[in-house]
Design a protein around this motif. Structure first.
Motif, PDB file in Angstrom:
ATOM      1  N   UNK A  56     -12.261 -11.955   4.902  1.00  0.00           N
ATOM      2  CA  UNK A  56     -12.033 -10.973   5.965  1.00  0.00           C
ATOM      3  C   UNK A  56     -10.542 -10.881   6.244  1.00  0.00           C
ATOM      4  N   UNK A  57     -10.009  -9.657   6.234  1.00  0.00           N
ATOM      5  CA  UNK A  57      -8.614  -9.449   6.619  1.00  0.00           C
ATOM      6  C   UNK A  57      -8.553  -9.443   8.139  1.00  0.00           C
ATOM      7  N   UNK A  58      -8.061 -10.545   8.707  1.00  0.00           N
ATOM      8  CA  UNK A  58      -8.134 -10.762  10.146  1.00  0.00           C
ATOM      9  C   UNK A  58      -7.010 -10.044  10.884  1.00  0.00           C
ATOM     10  N   UNK A  59      -5.820 -10.005  10.290  1.00  0.00           N
ATOM     11  CA  UNK A  59      -4.670  -9.408  10.977  1.00  0.00           C
ATOM     12  C   UNK A  59      -3.679  -8.902   9.952  1.00  0.00           C
ATOM     13  N   UNK A  60      -2.990  -7.810  10.278  1.00  0.00           N
ATOM     14  CA  UNK A  60      -1.906  -7.303   9.450  1.00  0.00           C
ATOM     15  C   UNK A  60      -0.732  -6.920  10.340  1.00  0.00           C
ATOM     16  N   UNK A  61       0.461  -7.156   9.847  1.00  0.00           N
ATOM     17  CA  UNK A  61       1.693  -6.893  10.589  1.00  0.00           C
ATOM     18  C   UNK A  61       2.646  -6.140   9.668  1.00  0.00           C
ATOM     19  N   UNK A  62       3.196  -4.998  10.082  1.00  0.00           N
ATOM     20  CA  UNK A  62       4.120  -4.242   9.223  1.00  0.00           C
ATOM     21  C   UNK A  62       5.338  -5.084   8.836  1.00  0.00           C
ATOM     22  N   UNK A  63       5.800  -4.918   7.608  1.00  0.00           N
ATOM     23  CA  UNK A  63       6.976  -5.622   7.109  1.00  0.00           C
ATOM     24  C   UNK A  63       7.986  -4.598   6.622  1.00  0.00           C
ATOM     25  N   UNK A  64       9.204  -4.664   7.148  1.00  0.00           N
ATOM     26  CA  UNK A  64      10.230  -3.685   6.798  1.00  0.00           C
ATOM     27  C   UNK A  64      11.436  -4.311   6.118  1.00  0.00           C
ATOM     28  N   UNK A  65      11.345  -5.590   5.777  1.00  0.00           N
ATOM     29  CA  UNK A  65      12.438  -6.255   5.065  1.00  0.00           C
ATOM     30  C   UNK A  65      11.905  -6.843   3.770  1.00  0.00           C
TER      31      UNK A  65
ATOM     32  N   UNK B 161       0.867  -1.182   0.000  1.00  0.00           N
ATOM     33  CA  UNK B 161       0.000   0.000   0.000  1.00  0.00           C
ATOM     34  C   UNK B 161       0.898   1.225   0.000  1.00  0.00           C
ATOM     35  N   UNK B 162       1.054   1.808  -1.183  1.00  0.00           N
ATOM     36  CA  UNK B 162       1.988   2.916  -1.309  1.00  0.00           C
ATOM     37  C   UNK B 162       3.413   2.449  -1.076  1.00  0.00           C
ATOM     38  N   UNK B 163       4.074   3.065  -0.092  1.00  0.00           N
ATOM     39  CA  UNK B 163       5.450   2.676   0.245  1.00  0.00           C
ATOM     40  C   UNK B 163       5.499   1.669   1.395  1.00  0.00           C
ATOM     41  N   UNK B 164       4.348   1.231   1.850  1.00  0.00           N
ATOM     42  CA  UNK B 164       4.295   0.349   3.013  1.00  0.00           C
ATOM     43  C   UNK B 164       3.924  -1.077   2.606  1.00  0.00           C
ATOM     44  N   UNK B 165       4.544  -2.008   3.295  1.00  0.00           N
ATOM     45  CA  UNK B 165       4.237  -3.425   3.085  1.00  0.00           C
ATOM     46  C   UNK B 165       3.763  -4.019   4.403  1.00  0.00           C
ATOM     47  N   UNK B 166       2.740  -4.866   4.332  1.00  0.00           N
ATOM     48  CA  UNK B 166       2.242  -5.541   5.528  1.00  0.00           C
ATOM     49  C   UNK B 166       2.021  -7.020   5.235  1.00  0.00           C
ATOM     50  N   UNK B 167       2.285  -7.837   6.263  1.00  0.00           N
ATOM     51  CA  UNK B 167       1.943  -9.253   6.203  1.00  0.00           C
ATOM     52  C   UNK B 167       0.499  -9.370   6.672  1.00  0.00           C
ATOM     53  N   UNK B 168      -0.363  -9.992   5.868  1.00  0.00           N
ATOM     54  CA  UNK B 168      -1.775 -10.079   6.223  1.00  0.00           C
ATOM     55  C   UNK B 168      -2.241 -11.529   6.159  1.00  0.00           C
ATOM     56  N   UNK B 169      -3.300 -11.819   6.911  1.00  0.00           N
ATOM     57  CA  UNK B 169      -3.983 -13.103   6.812  1.00  0.00           C
ATOM     58  C   UNK B 169      -5.435 -12.837   6.445  1.00  0.00           C
ATOM     59  N   UNK B 170      -5.896 -13.480   5.354  1.00  0.00           N
ATOM     60  CA  UNK B 170      -7.277 -13.370   4.902  1.00  0.00           C
ATOM     61  C   UNK B 170      -7.981 -14.691   5.203  1.00  0.00           C
ATOM     62  N   UNK B 171      -9.116 -14.615   5.873  1.00  0.00           N
ATOM     63  CA  UNK B 171      -9.895 -15.799   6.217  1.00  0.00           C
ATOM     64  C   UNK B 171     -11.250 -15.693   5.533  1.00  0.00           C
TER      65      UNK B 171
END
Length: 521
Positions: free
Chosen positions: A435-444, A418-428
């Protein structure tokens, strides 16, 4: 007395040892704990070949090989692409989930292998033939209409037939070159093939015809109201009848298949059973003969164990890990892999970055189920685990890539940009809604993803995990309740995916896919 007790103890221990050893040598049902439905089987010498259904997957009509009826491995597919059309290509908003090509019929005649199938999607019947079933090439003919659940049959007089239908079963003769139906040969074979099993919910279908000792035996599946999937067999002295029928097996819904014999003269029936989210799994049962009829099972039941060699497992014959490194002469993709619908071959590569599978976006999509170039292979029971390493450094804004479990009610763990940001997400999507249940920022740039499946006693649940170093794993999202749905008509599959929602040209690099038949303790 002491010596006698010692001897008795020794004998008892020896009996227990040999009993356990015999059990270890025995095969167990189901013979393949994975989605391998609608089997058709032939034996050529000491080797068995089996075809199955994978519907909307490409390539299609998988061919498996065994020397003992228990340990099978994929050796080929009857076709790479069934047809080039929107429904099969996932284009213009169309799909063919649960359709594509259905139950195949495999025959060996005059030194040639034949595999026929039919497709509602195209409205055609297909017959593929080859002298070398493991290497090809295949010759293909097709004609209209699509003959439902047909059985291809070569008779001793050289005539070739199709038996097909549901409830009312029909027979027709094919042209000598199998290019179509010989005019004026189609007529009703059995008016009501469901009759032996009583009041019907699902009419008799899934025809498979065999000739044993000059008699014709027609196997069908039917489903009486309030009952279970049932095997019905009809018998006749002439291929055109008249046929007499009887119920051959009612046990836990194990049904639909046919006969196979060993070089030693033992007979078995191959069938399958609906087994929840893992799919429809193959069973074998011994067959004896009485009064000219095949008698399926032991006291009317399919046994848990078989007097056949023990299974060596389903890795790497049915599913397999892949490091995505290729030597000269290797297949681009091992046979365990199938694409969800037809791929766009310009948008995936194993050569651009050696040792990686690259999936590049070529259009924008709104959902995982309509995204093209999703690469899949089966899940297996009773438990299994699939994992991958993903390089996300070249993904674009709006891209989503990762590891999924494919079915209508899917689950995904991946990286969204999303733009310059990356997130680890789980879709259930276990409830039918994503449903996007959880997202965690990813910096690598690299992330590791894992999915664990539990099919024991139809528990049918899966858990997703991520890791930043490939060693320490963190659960993400919520547990996926897996459900076998008829719109997809297929067991859950591991899936590697990448699709864009805003831009095209971004790409995700998968370093490997690894599958095991155990999960983290």
């Amino acid at each position: 007395m002491i010596i006698k007790r010692i001897l008795l103890s020794f004998v008892a221990a020896a009996c227990l040892f040999f009993s356990l050893s015999a059990q270890e040598r025995q095969a167990h049902n189901p013979i393949i704990y994975a989605d391998v439905p609608d089997m058709s089987m032939v034996r050529v010498g000491n080797t068995y070949y089996m075809s199955s259904t994978t519907m909307h997957m490409s390539p299609g009509v998988p061919i498996m090989k065994s020397t003992d009826l228990i340990n099978w491995r994929l050796v080929n597919y009857a076709y790479d692409t069934l047809a080039n059309m929107d429904e099969l290509n996932l284009t213009n908003g169309k799909s063919t989930y649960g359709r594509g090509s259905w139950a195949s019929s495999m025959r060996y005649h005059g030194g040639t292998f034949y595999v026929s199938t039919f497709a509602q999607t195209t409205g055609k019947t297909y017959i593929y033939s080859t002298k070398d079933i493991e290497k090809g090439p295949w010759k293909a003919v097709s004609f209209r209409p699509s003959y439902h659940d047909h059985s291809l049959f070569f008779d001793d007089d050289g005539k070739v037939y199709l038996i097909y239908g549901s409830g009312k079963l029909w027979i027709l003769e094919l042209n000598d070159d199998l290019s179509g139906v010989k005019p004026g040969t189609e007529h009703v074979l059995i008016e009501n093939a469901s009759a032996p099993s009583g009041t019907i919910g699902l009419p008799a279908e899934g025809s498979q015809l065999f000739k044993v000792n000059s008699k014709y035996y027609l196997f069908n599946i039917t489903w009486p109201k309030g009952g279970m999937r049932t095997v019905v067999i009809h018998r006749a002295d002439k291929i055109t009848g008249p046929y007499e029928g009887r119920v051959a097996l009612q046990d836990r819904g194990i049904a639909q298949g046919g006969l196979i014999n060993t070089p030693e003269g033992k007979w078995y029936a191959y069938m399958f059973r609906d087994n929840g989210a893992v799919g429809r799994v193959p069973y074998l049962t011994p067959v004896s003969w009485a009064d000219g009829w095949p008698v399926l099972g032991v006291d009317g039941k399919v046994p848990e164990t078989l007097d056949l060699p023990k299974s060596k497992g389903f890795i790497p014959g049915i599913v397999a890990s892949d490091e995505f490194s290729r030597k000269k002469g290797d297949r681009d993709l091992p046979l365990v892999w199938q694409w969800n619908h037809n791929p766009d071959n310009h948008l995936w590569s194993l050569a651009t970055r050696k040792g990686y599978l690259r999936l590049t976006t070529g259009r924008t999509d709104t959902s995982f189920l309509m995204a093209r170039n999703t690469l899949t292979q089966r899940t297996i029971g009773p438990v299994c685990m699939g994992s991958t390493s993903l390089d996300v450094s070249n993904m674009k804004d709006g891209d989503f890539a990762g590891l999924g479990l494919l079915q209508k009610n899917y689950g995904l763990a991946g990286v969204k940009v999303n733009g310059d940001h990356k997130t680890i997400v789980m879709i259930n999507a276990g409830t039918g809604m994503a449903v996007e249940v959880q997202s965690v920022p990813l910096t690598q740039k690299t992330v590791f993803l894992k999915a664990e499946c539990n099919f024991i006693d139809k528990k049918d649940v899966a858990d997703f995990f991520y890791s930043l170093d490939g060693k320490t794993w963190t659960p993400i999202g919520s547990q996926l309740k897996m459900t076998y749905t008829l719109p997809h008509f297929m067991g859950y599959r591991f899936a590697l995916f990448n699709y864009g929602t805003k831009n095209i040209g971004g790409f995700a690099d998968f370093d490997y896919f690894r599958v095991t038949d155990h999960v983290t303790k």
